[in-house]
Design an enzyme around this catalytic site. Structure first.
Site, PDB file in Angstrom:
ATOM      1  N   LYS A  46     -22.940 -12.520  16.294  1.00 18.05           N
ATOM      2  CA  LYS A  46     -22.414 -13.818  15.878  1.00 18.05           C
ATOM      3  C   LYS A  46     -21.025 -13.701  15.248  1.00 18.05           C
ATOM      4  O   LYS A  46     -20.250 -14.650  15.265  1.00 18.05           O
ATOM      5  CB  LYS A  46     -23.397 -14.513  14.948  1.00 18.05           C
ATOM      6  CG  LYS A  46     -24.658 -14.905  15.702  1.00 18.05           C
ATOM      7  CD  LYS A  46     -25.590 -15.791  14.900  1.00 18.05           C
ATOM      8  CE  LYS A  46     -26.752 -16.255  15.765  1.00 18.05           C
ATOM      9  NZ  LYS A  46     -27.663 -15.144  16.149  1.00 18.05           N
TER      10      LYS A  46
HETATM   11  C1  LIG Z   1     -28.532 -15.209  17.204  1.00 18.50           C
HETATM   12  C2  LIG Z   1     -29.066 -13.939  17.747  1.00 18.50           C
HETATM   13  C3  LIG Z   1     -29.664 -13.868  19.029  1.00 18.50           C
HETATM   14  C4  LIG Z   1     -29.870 -15.080  19.899  1.00 18.50           C
HETATM   15  O1  LIG Z   1     -28.661 -15.622  20.375  1.00 18.50           O
HETATM   16  P1  LIG Z   1     -28.632 -17.099  20.987  1.00 18.50           P
HETATM   17  O2  LIG Z   1     -27.199 -17.415  21.167  1.00 18.50           O
HETATM   18  O3  LIG Z   1     -29.296 -17.988  19.955  1.00 18.50           O
HETATM   19  O4  LIG Z   1     -29.387 -17.089  22.249  1.00 18.50           O
HETATM   20  C5  LIG Z   1     -30.087 -12.627  19.488  1.00 18.50           C
HETATM   21  N1  LIG Z   1     -29.969 -11.523  18.734  1.00 18.50           N
HETATM   22  C6  LIG Z   1     -29.421 -11.542  17.494  1.00 18.50           C
HETATM   23  C7  LIG Z   1     -29.348 -10.285  16.716  1.00 18.50           C
HETATM   24  C8  LIG Z   1     -28.935 -12.748  16.965  1.00 18.50           C
HETATM   25  O5  LIG Z   1     -28.395 -12.769  15.737  1.00 18.50           O
END
Ligand SMILES: *Cc1c(COP(=O)(O)O)cnc(C)c1O
Length: 475
Positions: A117
């Site tokens: 993120k």
């Molecule tokens: C947010 C997240 C996901 C999922 O991503 P999306 O965009 O919601 O599909 C997967 N793995 C980790 C470690 C995350 O922080």
């Protein structure tokens, strides 16, 4: 470039109009009017840009196609300031690591909070600061987190002018590492609020505050949730960077497997593919919360209730509905906004599900859009973490393990498969211990983080008290 809503609102908006907004006024999600097509010559030019000038320069090339209301020199500077070796740990930003025959990992988790993120949120922080200064405005971001999103937002917004972050989280329910990451921030514009309740209580508070329109307007309440188009756009860049690293010529195709929850990450892959990036398959990997796997297998999209939403050892994928999914369905339905509005409005509200299984368009999800899916459970995660460690000496996190497990089921000879590494194992140390009988390595900069002083207020699950807190801090 103008932006439209998946539910039909056509009032012309430019990038900066939607940057600070959440949903479109009609409840839909914003998408560009069209996906810009990347020619073979452009892709070749971008290869050179990435190799010669690096990730930030590639990001500028891609972003500038969709952002026409920030002067090019400013946008270039924002990209350069965001994607640095200091922030992301390596000059390559998203290096590819070979795992085994046909399988690579693309490292997206070396940013400040060790989850993918950061890739988008770091850019968002700089874009917000830039745009708020230009408008002479300020913004109070109110969010709810069970871990990764909140810390990524706080690390992106810390110290930024014109922005405050009020982040609610369920008291005592995040891992000690996650709590330490968030609560050790001492920046004046970051406020941690631990709510005596569960994650749903935090989300309800955010909704209640946002639904008080007078309060929302007076205190300029905003969000940074995963439906923000700017986040999606930032994520498109690493699909191009992954492809460029995995290939030598544009004649080659690559598949990506993406550990998925809210469909934000893999939706960026869809955008990249629609732009013409030679992606063969987009493999959606879910955990026990298999809303998306069910859809891609059967055509049924069924939102889960909270009793039906499992707490798993890949917690950032524990979702009851996939909040970005509407964007893909809009494209799948040939951009039929009326139908999209009906499915995601009345149908989901009344029945909690819709079914495209009998629709000829559903067959195209795989054939024309490259989507396939698979599911991974706690036992699969443990087995995959153990296997990858024993055979390759690599420790992978639980979400990435879901990806590797599903990717291995979809390997095709001669077609590189890139699994997106969405977090580092240290964030989910307990499960690594369970799988390997030993703790994962901790990056040196996080040594002793649990012992740092913490700044957090604990509050009952009461929107009124959260409002009073915001009011006091904005005085
Ligand atoms: C947010 C997240 C996901 C999922 O991503 P999306 O965009 O919601 O599909 C997967 N793995 C980790 C470690 C995350 O922080």
């Amino acid at each position: 470039m103008k932006y439209i809503s998946t539910r039909g609102d056509q009032s012309p908006k430019h990038f900066c109009d939607i940057l600070l907004e959440g949903l479109a006024p009609d409840g839909g999600l914003y998408l560009p009017e069209s996906y810009l097509q990347v020619s073979d010559a452009t892709l070749t030019a971008w290869r050179k840009v990435y190799h010669d000038q690096g990730y930030a320069a590639l990001a500028f090339e891609i972003l500038s196609l969709y952002i026409d209301d920030i002067p090019a020199a400013d946008l270039r500077a924002l990209c350069a300031k965001t994607y640095t070796a200091e922030v992301f740990g390596t000059g390559e930003i998203v290096p590819l690591r070979h795992v085994e025959d046909g399988l690579w990992l693309e490292a997206l988790s070396n940013g400040p909070t060790l989850a993918f993120k950061d890739m988008a949120m770091q850019l968002l922080g700089n874009l917000f600061e830039y745009e708020l200064a230009r408008r002479g405005e300020s913004l109070n971001i109110l969010g709810a987190t069970s871990g990764d999103t909140g810390s990524a937002a706080e690390y992106a917004m810390r110290g930024k002018k014109g922005v405050r972050v009020f982040m609610t989280s369920p008291h005592g329910r995040m891992s000690p590492f996650q709590q330490a990451q968030m609560f050790s921030l001492m920046d004046d514009n970051i406020f941690n609020i631990a709510i005596e309740g569960v994650f749903d209580d935090c989300q309800d508070i955010v909704k209640a505050v946002s639904n008080d329109l007078a309060f929302k307007r007076q205190y300029k309440i905003g969000t940074v949730n995963s439906i923000n188009w700017a986040r999606l756009l930032a994520q498109v860049v690493y699909y191009f960077a992954g492809y460029i690293q995995a290939t030598e010529s544009n004649d080659q195709k690559v598949s990506f497997t993406v550990p998925s929850g809210n469909f934000g990450n893999v939706c960026a892959g869809h955008v990249a593919r629609m732009m013409g990036l030679p992606i063969a398959q987009l493999v959606v990997a879910t955990n026990e919360n298999d809303v998306l796997d069910e859809f891609f297998r059967t055509g049924v999209y069924r939102v889960r209730g909270s009793a039906d939403t499992h707490e798993t050892s890949s917690p950032s994928m524990d979702i009851s509905k996939a909040s970005n999914f509407e964007r893909f369905v809009f494209d799948l339905l040939g951009r039929d906004a009326a139908r999209t509005a009906d499915l995601f409005g009345p149908q989901l509200t009344s029945a909690g599900r819709f079914d495209l299984g009998a629709d000829s368009l559903f067959a195209e999800a795989a054939a024309s859009y490259g989507f396939i899916s698979g599911k991974s459970t706690h036992a699969d995660r443990l087995a995959t973490i153990k296997d990858v460690f024993q055979r390759h000496g690599m420790v992978i996190d639980t979400h990435t393990a879901d990806g590797v497990k599903v990717a291995r089921e979809h390997l095709q000879p001669g077609l590189p498969m890139v699994v997106l590494e969405t977090a580092l194992p240290i964030k989910f140390a307990e499960t690594i211990q369970e799988a390997l009988g030993q703790l994962p390595e901790r990056p040196a900069r996080f040594n002793g983080i649990e012992d740092l002083p913490k700044r957090v207020v604990v509050m009952p699950a009461d929107a009124g008290q959260v409002k009073a807190f915001i009011t006091a801090k904005c005085a």
